[in-house]
Scaffold this active site. Structure first.
Site, PDB file in Angstrom:
ATOM      1  N   GLY A  20       1.025  -1.069   0.178  1.00 51.94           N
ATOM      2  CA  GLY A  20      -0.019  -0.067   0.155  1.00 51.94           C
ATOM      3  C   GLY A  20       0.833   1.558   0.027  1.00 51.94           C
ATOM      4  N   THR A 193      12.676 -14.056  -3.717  1.00 51.41           N
ATOM      5  CA  THR A 193      12.429 -13.340  -4.844  1.00 51.41           C
ATOM      6  C   THR A 193      12.497 -13.712  -6.028  1.00 51.41           C
ATOM      7  OG1 THR A 193      13.239 -11.027  -3.496  1.00 51.41           O
ATOM      8  CG2 THR A 193      12.804 -10.935  -6.287  1.00 51.41           C
ATOM      9  N   CYS A 383     -15.471   8.961  18.883  1.00 52.13           N
ATOM     10  CA  CYS A 383     -17.127   7.997  18.299  1.00 52.13           C
ATOM     11  C   CYS A 383     -16.613   7.069  19.611  1.00 52.13           C
ATOM     12  CB  CYS A 383     -16.605   7.474  17.257  1.00 52.13           C
ATOM     13  SG  CYS A 383     -18.218   6.159  16.861  1.00 52.13           S
ATOM     14  N   LEU A 384     -16.890   6.126  20.054  1.00 54.90           N
ATOM     15  CA  LEU A 384     -16.660   5.269  21.289  1.00 54.90           C
ATOM     16  C   LEU A 384     -15.809   6.189  22.631  1.00 54.90           C
ATOM     17  CD1 LEU A 384     -17.851   3.109  23.117  1.00 54.90           C
ATOM     18  CD2 LEU A 384     -15.071   1.769  22.709  1.00 54.90           C
ATOM     19  N   HIS A 509     -15.170  11.205  12.870  1.00 56.25           N
ATOM     20  CA  HIS A 509     -14.002  10.008  13.017  1.00 56.25           C
ATOM     21  C   HIS A 509     -12.820  11.066  11.913  1.00 56.25           C
ATOM     22  CE1 HIS A 509     -14.380   6.335  14.482  1.00 56.25           C
ATOM     23  NE2 HIS A 509     -15.986   6.149  13.658  1.00 56.25           N
ATOM     24  N   GLU A 511     -10.151  11.284  11.894  1.00 55.98           N
ATOM     25  CA  GLU A 511      -9.094  10.528  11.695  1.00 55.98           C
ATOM     26  C   GLU A 511      -8.755  10.420  10.045  1.00 55.98           C
ATOM     27  OE1 GLU A 511     -10.512   9.657  13.791  1.00 55.98           O
ATOM     28  OE2 GLU A 511     -10.505   7.361  13.676  1.00 55.98           O
TER      29      GLU A 511
HETATM   30  N1  GLN Z   1     -19.842   1.149  19.292  1.00 53.64           N
HETATM   31  C1  GLN Z   1     -19.905   2.324  19.052  1.00 53.64           C
HETATM   32  C2  GLN Z   1     -21.957   2.390  18.267  1.00 53.64           C
HETATM   33  O1  GLN Z   1     -21.369   1.443  17.450  1.00 53.64           O
HETATM   34  C3  GLN Z   1     -19.083   3.848  18.882  1.00 53.64           C
HETATM   35  C4  GLN Z   1     -18.303   2.972  17.069  1.00 53.64           C
HETATM   36  C5  GLN Z   1     -16.809   3.338  16.981  1.00 53.64           C
HETATM   37  O2  GLN Z   1     -16.361   3.486  18.400  1.00 53.64           O
HETATM   38  N2  GLN Z   1     -16.660   3.363  15.437  1.00 53.64           N
HETATM   39  O3  GLN Z   1     -22.212   3.755  18.104  1.00 53.64           O
END
Ligand code: GLN
Length: 532
Positions: A20, A193, A383-384, A509, A511
């Protein structure tokens, strides 16, 4: 360019050589010469997409703007090329078969026996050429996942064999292999190789360019030997030795004129040169930074750094733009408790609470967050991680001690994080989360607004649960503000505690949207707070 050129990148000997990165680096060199380049990845496994895969299998699941769960290499493509990928950029064997079987059920094959050759290979070829046919690209680079010799890669190699006939001069194969150094013999070995190229040749494909991954720089004689045995021109044997950062690989390849060789072999005449000025400034900043910024990444997959690839790259990019070395400490959330939290977190400049799913390691995240909040450490929840910020605040500030997400405790009396309405009747797990980019309106005066310098942003998502808006007044009364909201649904996208230095969580997210030339504003702002 009149006709799109197709470059394939295959891999041999062992996996994890960084196909990649090589694909992205070659793409970067061509792009900085002024060509329009895109990179796609074909994965030979049967899953329809990697969304249902555990991070232990293939690392992070990357999400495209248009909402496809994809292989983490697409993250590299975006970080290097600074252009978005899409659904069309990651295809698996599962998807190829699904398409073929759907056509068979519709009767499209008119009574024919449906076979790997030609039906599966036709479907692979159609997908390979799909992006090229949009007319938007001079070069379509296709990375083939897995290793040559795997049973599951066979239809892909066969498709490349066929495409070489169909595309003629517009097609080129780069094969990446490994040249190990045997310490006891003090020698590098080219035999693996040679074998790997033989395998490709047996399958009807002669690579045009070889990239040799090696720990140490190889001698000219070694490269000459490889060229001789592998039927490849001497100058087309490129080496990719270990470098401190993946972002140096384009420079390593440029120094060996890999892009010039590729262009020559494709019959393209040009006076252009790759312009890596901006790229090299970034590398220079990375090398010359003397002070570091210590960031703790709290998650449950810390033994597997690929699980948080986009986050660690975003932190690195932001730290580099602030002229700091990133000192990233991966902290296992399962190992954090009241007794050791001080020792684990006290000397950090900032803490990032990772995304994730399920109960494992969740209590450690709450403990870390309580410490971070009470000690006013710059803290970023993704997120989480953001959901955990909300739960910790509910438990320890609002006094709702049993508050939880219904993901972790379906009968909690205080569902501060709850399943989204549209998720409630779902029976299919694959591809069914809230995925992709959505708008978010930011409050003027919030830290998020200050970072983005805009009141409307679009970031990508991958979740099923959300902040429960019923609790919003209680949170805001006690100091946790909802500063980012989806304008169409009211879903809470950003929470902050304005009273603290930098305590911010995002349901999205950020990131997935941070590149070498354009670091994500929230990561920039978080690192800035961590430094001050
Ligand atoms: N598990 C949580 C949800 O589904 C957060 C998901 C995550 O962090 N990508 O909402």
């Amino acid at each position: 360019m009149a006709e799109t050129k197709y470059i394939f990148v295959t891999g041999g000997v062992v996996s994890s050589l960084g196909k990649g990165i090589v694909a992205a680096s070659l793409g970067k060199l061509l792009q900085t010469r002024g060509y329009k380049v895109t990179i796609q990845k074909f994965d030979p496994y049967i899953n329809i997409d990697p969304g249902t895969l555990n991070p232990y299998e293939h690392g992070e699941c990357y999400v495209t703007e248009d909402g496809r769960e994809t292989d983490l290499d697409l993250g590299h493509y975006e970080r290097f090329l600074n252009i978005p990928t899409s659904k069309a950029h990651n295809i698996t064997t599962g998807r190829i078969y699904q398409n073929v079987i759907n056509k068979e059920r519709k009767g499209d094959f008119l009574g024919k026996t449906v076979q790997v050759v030609p039906h599966i290979t036709d479907e692979i070829k159609r997908n390979v050429r799909y992006l090229g046919k949009t007319g938007k690209y001079d070069f379509v680079i296709t990375e083939i996942g897995g290793t040559v010799g795997d049973i599951e890669s066979l239809p892909y190699i066969e498709s490349i064999r066929q495409l070489r006939w169909e595309l003629g001069r517009n097609c080129l194969v780069v094969h990446l292999t490994y040249v190990p150094y045997i310490a006891a013999a003090k020698e590098v070995k080219t035999k693996p190789t040679q074998h790997s190229v033989k395998l490709l040749q047996e399958q009807g494909v002669q690579p045009n360019v070889l990239v040799l991954r090696t720990e140490k720089e190889l001698s000219k004689a070694t490269c000459r030997k490889v060229a001789l045995f592998c039927n490849v021109e001497e100058d087309a044997v490129i080496q990719s030795y270990d470098v401190p950062s993946i972002y140096e690989v384009p420079v390593v390849l440029a120094n060996q004129e890999m892009d010039t060789i590729v262009l020559q072999k494709l019959g393209i005449q040009t006076d252009s040169q790759p312009d890596l000025t901006r790229w090299k400034i970034f590398l220079e900043n990375m090398k010359t930074a003397t002070q570091s910024v210590k960031i703790g990444l709290v998650g449950k997959y810390v033994e597997l750094p690929d699980a948080y690839k986009s986050i660690s790259e975003s932190l690195l990019q932001a730290a580099t733009y602030h002229h700091r070395k990133l000192d990233l400490r991966l902290i296992h959330s399962e190992k954090i408790n009241e007794k050791n939290v001080e020792q684990l977190l006290s000397d950090l400049d900032g803490i990032l609470i990772a995304p994730g799913f399920g109960q494992r390691g969740i209590e450690g995240k709450f403990t870390a967050l309580k410490y971070a909040r009470e000690h006013n450490k710059p803290t970023f929840g993704v997120c989480l991680g953001m959901q955990c910020m909300v739960i910790e605040f509910a438990r320890n500030v609002l006094g709702l001690h049993e508050a939880n997400s219904t993901e972790m405790d379906s009968i909690t009396p205080y569902k501060v994080i709850d399943l989204m309405e549209e998720q409630k009747n779902l029976t299919v797990m694959g591809g069914s989360m809230r995925l992709g980019a959505y708008d978010c309106k930011l409050d003027k005066g919030s830290k998020a607004y200050a970072a983005y310098q805009s009141d409307c942003v679009r970031e990508r998502h991958r979740h099923r649960y959300e902040f429960n808006n019923e609790y919003r007044p209680a949170f805001e009364a006690k100091g946790m503000q909802c500063t980012g909201i989806n304008p169409d649904t009211g879903l809470v996208e950003v929470v902050e505690i304005p009273e603290l230095k930098w305590y911010l969580g995002t349901q999205f997210h950020p990131e997935y949207n941070s590149t070498v030339v354009k670091p994500n504003p929230l990561f920039m702002s978080f690192i800035e707070a961590a430094i001050n």
